[in-house]
Design an enzyme around this catalytic site. Structure first.
Site, PDB file in Angstrom:
ATOM      1  N   HIS A 179     -24.407  31.587 -14.902  1.00 33.18           N
ATOM      2  CA  HIS A 179     -25.715  32.234 -15.019  1.00 33.18           C
ATOM      3  C   HIS A 179     -26.419  31.649 -16.250  1.00 33.18           C
ATOM      4  O   HIS A 179     -25.789  31.415 -17.280  1.00 33.18           O
ATOM      5  CB  HIS A 179     -25.567  33.757 -15.176  1.00 33.18           C
ATOM      6  CG  HIS A 179     -25.488  34.468 -13.850  1.00 33.18           C
ATOM      7  ND1 HIS A 179     -24.807  35.651 -13.685  1.00 33.18           N
ATOM      8  CD2 HIS A 179     -26.025  34.163 -12.636  1.00 33.18           C
ATOM      9  CE1 HIS A 179     -24.925  36.043 -12.413  1.00 33.18           C
ATOM     10  NE2 HIS A 179     -25.652  35.154 -11.763  1.00 33.18           N
ATOM     11  N   ASP A 188     -28.269  32.722 -18.593  1.00 31.55           N
ATOM     12  CA  ASP A 188     -28.236  33.349 -19.921  1.00 31.55           C
ATOM     13  C   ASP A 188     -26.952  33.005 -20.677  1.00 31.55           C
ATOM     14  O   ASP A 188     -26.798  33.353 -21.849  1.00 31.55           O
ATOM     15  CB  ASP A 188     -28.448  34.873 -19.840  1.00 31.55           C
ATOM     16  CG  ASP A 188     -27.463  35.578 -18.930  1.00 31.55           C
ATOM     17  OD1 ASP A 188     -27.081  34.998 -17.899  1.00 31.55           O
ATOM     18  OD2 ASP A 188     -27.075  36.730 -19.247  1.00 31.55           O
ATOM     19  N   HIS A 236     -17.590  39.486 -11.180  1.00 28.97           N
ATOM     20  CA  HIS A 236     -19.000  39.559 -11.559  1.00 28.97           C
ATOM     21  C   HIS A 236     -19.778  39.281 -10.268  1.00 28.97           C
ATOM     22  O   HIS A 236     -19.182  39.279  -9.185  1.00 28.97           O
ATOM     23  CB  HIS A 236     -19.263  38.511 -12.665  1.00 28.97           C
ATOM     24  CG  HIS A 236     -20.659  38.488 -13.206  1.00 28.97           C
ATOM     25  ND1 HIS A 236     -21.388  39.631 -13.441  1.00 28.97           N
ATOM     26  CD2 HIS A 236     -21.478  37.440 -13.557  1.00 28.97           C
ATOM     27  CE1 HIS A 236     -22.583  39.273 -13.911  1.00 28.97           C
ATOM     28  NE2 HIS A 236     -22.662  37.964 -13.988  1.00 28.97           N
ATOM     29  N   ASP A 267     -19.574  38.038 -18.270  1.00 26.79           N
ATOM     30  CA  ASP A 267     -20.116  39.200 -17.573  1.00 26.79           C
ATOM     31  C   ASP A 267     -19.090  39.705 -16.571  1.00 26.79           C
ATOM     32  O   ASP A 267     -18.420  38.917 -15.907  1.00 26.79           O
ATOM     33  CB  ASP A 267     -21.376  38.795 -16.812  1.00 26.79           C
ATOM     34  CG  ASP A 267     -22.523  38.477 -17.753  1.00 26.79           C
ATOM     35  OD1 ASP A 267     -22.322  38.562 -18.974  1.00 26.79           O
ATOM     36  OD2 ASP A 267     -23.612  38.144 -17.248  1.00 26.79           O
TER      37      ASP A 267
HETATM   38 ZN    ZN Z   1     -25.252  37.535 -18.528  1.00 24.24          ZN
HETATM   39 ZN    ZN Z   2     -23.922  36.839 -15.344  1.00 28.08          ZN
END
Ligand code: ZN
Ligand code: ZN
Length: 369
Positions: A67, A69, A173, A252
């Site tokens: 991801h 981020d 996740h 995450d």
């Molecule tokens: Zn994240």
């Molecule tokens: Zn994530």
């Protein structure tokens, strides 16, 4: 003496950064001075410049999942390190992560005409069904990375040069994600000074005749794990080595119970766990914990209570929460501190102890034995 180990949170936001929280990244500084970086969200290189951690000491970078981020800052960090900084550790920057990391980086560099002074290499932790990059069409300064498989593919382990091991474990996740467990090699045992000092004192004169004016210097020898033989033949043996520190750093997750078996024999000193959403006094009246938890899990994330439960299950000495929704400001204003205290209290409920901290950007936590 056991050397200092600390973790600096370079970014603590979830998907959307805010004025007070940057995207995810953590720097684990080892007693050797070397640094292991976990995730490199957008603008992580700016955060490094504001921190005490030096990019020149980065030994390896680990990505938890793809991801943005958690990885959009990686190409930029590699380019900057390659162009402007001499790495003090090795010629090659080692990067580890899930499938597709190598191909994504290579495409980004090729399509943006990137050039490097330094070499880099990307190792991928692969399961049998993952796409496999065959290291074809490498960048000019890209070295072939390892395709790392394990049978069964429940975890992968890499051994770093100075005896540290990093174990990667799949966690749940919304996309494939990894948790990392860093284990320090055994550290010197504790010397029993009250037992040894009188023995050394008794031999003081004989030692002086051998040129050792201060018998306490022999403690250094013991600390290094070496035997000491005194003039009268007495042997002082070093204390047995102790297990080093264990640090669990999760990406995450909505469920990371897969790390439990790796902590059963020896609980971790620190668990870093996300706590993206919580039910707080800032929520509209009537909102229930069940609603917040369901929506959080639906997005692949955790509440503070879920983080605390895992900390309890693995008996982590300290729980460090991060990856907060942009609703939770990361500054020291009274409102922000009060909200973070609510979140901390919720994790304490399930962790079963009060060694719980909510990370802020550029905050460092000293990991003690
Ligand atoms: Zn994240
Ligand atoms: Zn994530």
């Amino acid at each position: 003496m056991v050397g200092q180990m600390d973790i600096t949170f370079l970014g603590t936001s979830s998907a959307v950064p805010s004025a007070t929280r940057n995207h995810q990244s953590m720097a684990l500084r080892l007693p050797t001075g070397n640094v292991l970086v976990f995730d490199v969200g957008e603008a992580t290189q700016h955060q490094f410049q504001k921190s005490q951690v030096r990019t020149g000491r980065i030994q390896a970078i680990f990505i938890t999942h793809l991801h943005g981020d958690h990885c959009y800052g990686l190409p930029a960090l590699i380019c900057t390190m390659s162009m402007t900084l001499q790495n003090e550790i090795s010629e090659t920057l080692e990067i580890y992560g899930p499938a597709n990391l190598r191909r994504w980086l290579r495409s980004t560099f090729q399509l943006t005409y990137a050039t490097f002074q330094r070499k880099y290499r990307v190792h991928e932790f692969l399961s049998p069904n993952d796409p496999r990059d065959e290291n074809l069409g490498l960048m000019e300064n890209e070295l072939p990375g390892d395709n790392i498989y394990s049978q069964p593919s429940s975890h992968w382990q890499v051994q770093l040069e100075d005896g540290y091991t990093v174990t990667a474990v799949p966690i749940l996740h919304s996309i494939p994600a990894l948790g990392y467990i860093v284990c320090e090699p055994p550290v010197p045992g504790k010397i029993n000074l009250s037992e040894i000092k009188p023995i050394l004192d008794r031999q003081k004169d004989a030692l002086a005749r051998q040129g050792i004016k201060n018998p306490m210097v022999l403690l250094g020898q013991l600390q290094k794990g070496q035997k000491v033989v005194l003039p009268d033949g007495t042997e002082l043996l070093p204390a047995p080595t102790r297990r080093g520190r264990k640090v669990v750093i999760l990406g995450d997750t909505k469920d990371a119970t897969s790390v439990i078996p790796f902590c059963e024999a020896y609980p971790p000193h620190v668990l870093v766990h996300e706590a993206t959403n919580a039910l707080t006094s800032a929520d509209p009246p009537g909102t229930t914990l069940e609603e917040v938890t369901a929506s959080t899990v639906d997005h692949g994330h955790s509440t503070p209570q879920m983080a605390g439960s895992l900390a309890n299950a693995i008996q982590a000495k300290h729980l460090l929460l991060t990856h907060f929704s942009s609703r939770y400001r990361g500054d020291e204003s009274p409102g922000a501190l009060a909200l973070m205290e609510e979140i901390r209290a919720q994790a304490i409920e399930t962790a079963g102890h009060e060694n719980v901290h909510c990370a802020r950007d550029l905050w460092s936590f000293n990991i003690e034995m």
